[in-house]
Scaffold this active site. Structure first.
Site, PDB file in Angstrom:
ATOM      1  N   LYS A   1      71.839 -10.028 -38.754  1.00 49.51           N
ATOM      2  CA  LYS A   1      72.028  -8.769 -39.620  1.00 49.51           C
ATOM      3  C   LYS A   1      73.166  -7.908 -39.068  1.00 49.51           C
ATOM      4  CE  LYS A   1      69.114  -9.094 -42.946  1.00 49.51           C
ATOM      5  NZ  LYS A   1      69.402  -8.998 -44.308  1.00 49.51           N
TER       6      LYS A   1
ATOM      7  N   SER B   1      69.861  -4.522 -41.946  1.00 51.11           N
ATOM      8  CA  SER B   1      68.656  -4.214 -41.490  1.00 51.11           C
ATOM      9  C   SER B   1      68.693  -3.217 -40.429  1.00 51.11           C
ATOM     10  CB  SER B   1      67.734  -5.155 -41.193  1.00 51.11           C
ATOM     11  OG  SER B   1      66.378  -4.717 -40.429  1.00 51.11           O
TER      12      SER B   1
ATOM     13  N   TYR C   1      67.240 -13.058 -36.444  1.00 53.19           N
ATOM     14  CA  TYR C   1      67.330 -12.331 -37.582  1.00 53.19           C
ATOM     15  C   TYR C   1      68.279 -11.145 -37.284  1.00 53.19           C
ATOM     16  CZ  TYR C   1      65.978  -9.345 -41.483  1.00 53.19           C
ATOM     17  OH  TYR C   1      65.973  -8.637 -42.773  1.00 53.19           O
TER      18      TYR C   1
ATOM     19  N   ALA D   1      70.671 -10.787 -34.813  1.00 57.09           N
ATOM     20  CA  ALA D   1      71.887 -11.216 -34.658  1.00 57.09           C
ATOM     21  C   ALA D   1      72.579 -11.554 -35.848  1.00 57.09           C
ATOM     22  CB  ALA D   1      71.611 -12.506 -33.847  1.00 57.09           C
TER      23      ALA D   1
ATOM     24  N   ASN E   1      71.706 -10.091 -51.005  1.00 58.44           N
ATOM     25  CA  ASN E   1      70.306  -9.453 -50.680  1.00 58.44           C
ATOM     26  C   ASN E   1      69.612 -10.841 -50.015  1.00 58.44           C
ATOM     27  OD1 ASN E   1      68.161  -7.789 -50.770  1.00 58.44           O
ATOM     28  ND2 ASN E   1      67.391  -9.454 -52.307  1.00 58.44           N
TER      29      ASN E   1
ATOM     30  N   GLY F   1      68.858 -13.424 -53.654  1.00 57.09           N
ATOM     31  CA  GLY F   1      67.617 -12.758 -53.245  1.00 57.09           C
ATOM     32  C   GLY F   1      66.694 -12.175 -54.303  1.00 57.09           C
ATOM     33  N   ALA F   2      66.863 -12.362 -55.589  1.00 57.29           N
ATOM     34  CA  ALA F   2      66.311 -11.531 -56.705  1.00 57.29           C
ATOM     35  C   ALA F   2      64.895 -11.714 -57.049  1.00 57.29           C
ATOM     36  CB  ALA F   2      67.113 -11.578 -57.689  1.00 57.29           C
ATOM     37  N   SER F   3      64.496 -12.910 -56.312  1.00 58.84           N
ATOM     38  CA  SER F   3      63.123 -13.247 -56.714  1.00 58.84           C
ATOM     39  C   SER F   3      62.038 -12.441 -55.783  1.00 58.84           C
ATOM     40  CB  SER F   3      62.836 -14.655 -56.682  1.00 58.84           C
ATOM     41  OG  SER F   3      63.130 -15.206 -55.506  1.00 58.84           O
TER      42      SER F   3
END
Length: 253
Positions: free
Chosen positions: A164, A147, A160, A162, A95, A19-21
């Site tokens: 995390k 999160s 989301y 659930a 990430n 997820g580095a973008s």
């Protein structure tokens, strides 16, 4: 950076950041590279990844275009990173994330599965692949971005939240399974972080968030990256199975 304290040096380490973008992932990559790590960054946007690589300190950095909604990409990404970096990664930062918000009464099974797949299942597949190689080396760091909602919940984010919360439970189990092999597994749980996405929130929503933060400011991607640096470094060698909350005091435990 010169004269890096030994306990924070990542020289000779290879790291994969997914997820580095996006803003947080890019900052994590820049921070780990600054402290000496060779970096492989992955994401869906090839151009953004290439731009990020150009900003990193000179080293053997690589970019890999991948869509973690595709299980084949998730299963193969660690192998691709190892091949591109010329050796096994010793640091994995999970990430990559995706949201599709809807009240639970309106949430479709397709949207539930999509968010669980990208956020939780891909984290499991990537961690499993990385841990196999780390076990042989008897050293490794797995860091997953959770999160604040995993702890406090959030309306319209059942999928989301659930996912995390699942990441945190998964990480505690992996921490117990792999501790004897010199591997630590931890989570970082950001709160309200200033990113391009949050900049577009209605002003009333932003003000409501800020009223709940004792430190009276939103977080920055650098705050999250600093936590990842600590957990990736030798300084955190006795920290495993933990969730490090980065939220300005919005949630305390």
């Amino acid at each position: 950076m010169t004269n890096i304290p030994e306990e924070f040096s990542l020289h000779s380490q290879r790291a994969l950041i997914t997820g580095a973008s996006g803003g947080i992932g890019a900052q994590i990559a820049q921070t780990l590279a600054k402290y000496g790590a060779q970096i492989a960054v992955s994401g869906r946007n090839h151009d953004k990844l290439q731009h990020l690589i150009a900003t990193l300190p000179a080293n053997n950095h690589q970019s890999i275009t991948a869509d973690l909604a595709n299980p084949d990409d998730a299963n193969s990404l660690v192998t691709r990173a190892n091949e591109k970096l010329g050796g096994n990664i010793s640091i994995l930062v999970n990430n990559a994330g995706l949201t599709h918000d809807s009240l639970s009464s309106r949430l479709s099974p397709e949207n539930w599965n999509e968010i669980i797949g990208v956020n939780l299942t891909a984290t499991f597949l990537l961690s499993r692949a990385a841990l196999r190689a780390m076990s042989r080396e008897k050293y490794g760091r797995v860091i997953s971005i959770s999160s604040i909602v995993a702890s406090i919940g959030n309306p319209a984010q059942a999928n989301y939240t659930a996912a995390k919360a699942g990441i945190e439970g998964l990480s505690r189990t992996l921490a117990r399974e792999y501790a004897s092999r010199g591997i630590t597994v931890n989570c970082v749980a950001p709160g309200f972080i200033e990113t391009p996405m949050t900049e577009n929130l209605p002003e009333a929503t932003r003000e409501n968030f800020l009223r709940q933060i004792p430190l009276q400011r939103p977080g920055a991607p650098a705050d999250v990256a600093a936590a990842c640096l600590f957990l990736a470094s030798p300084a955190a060698g006795w920290v495993t199975g933990q969730t490090l909350h980065i939220n300005g005091g919005m949630f305390m435990t």
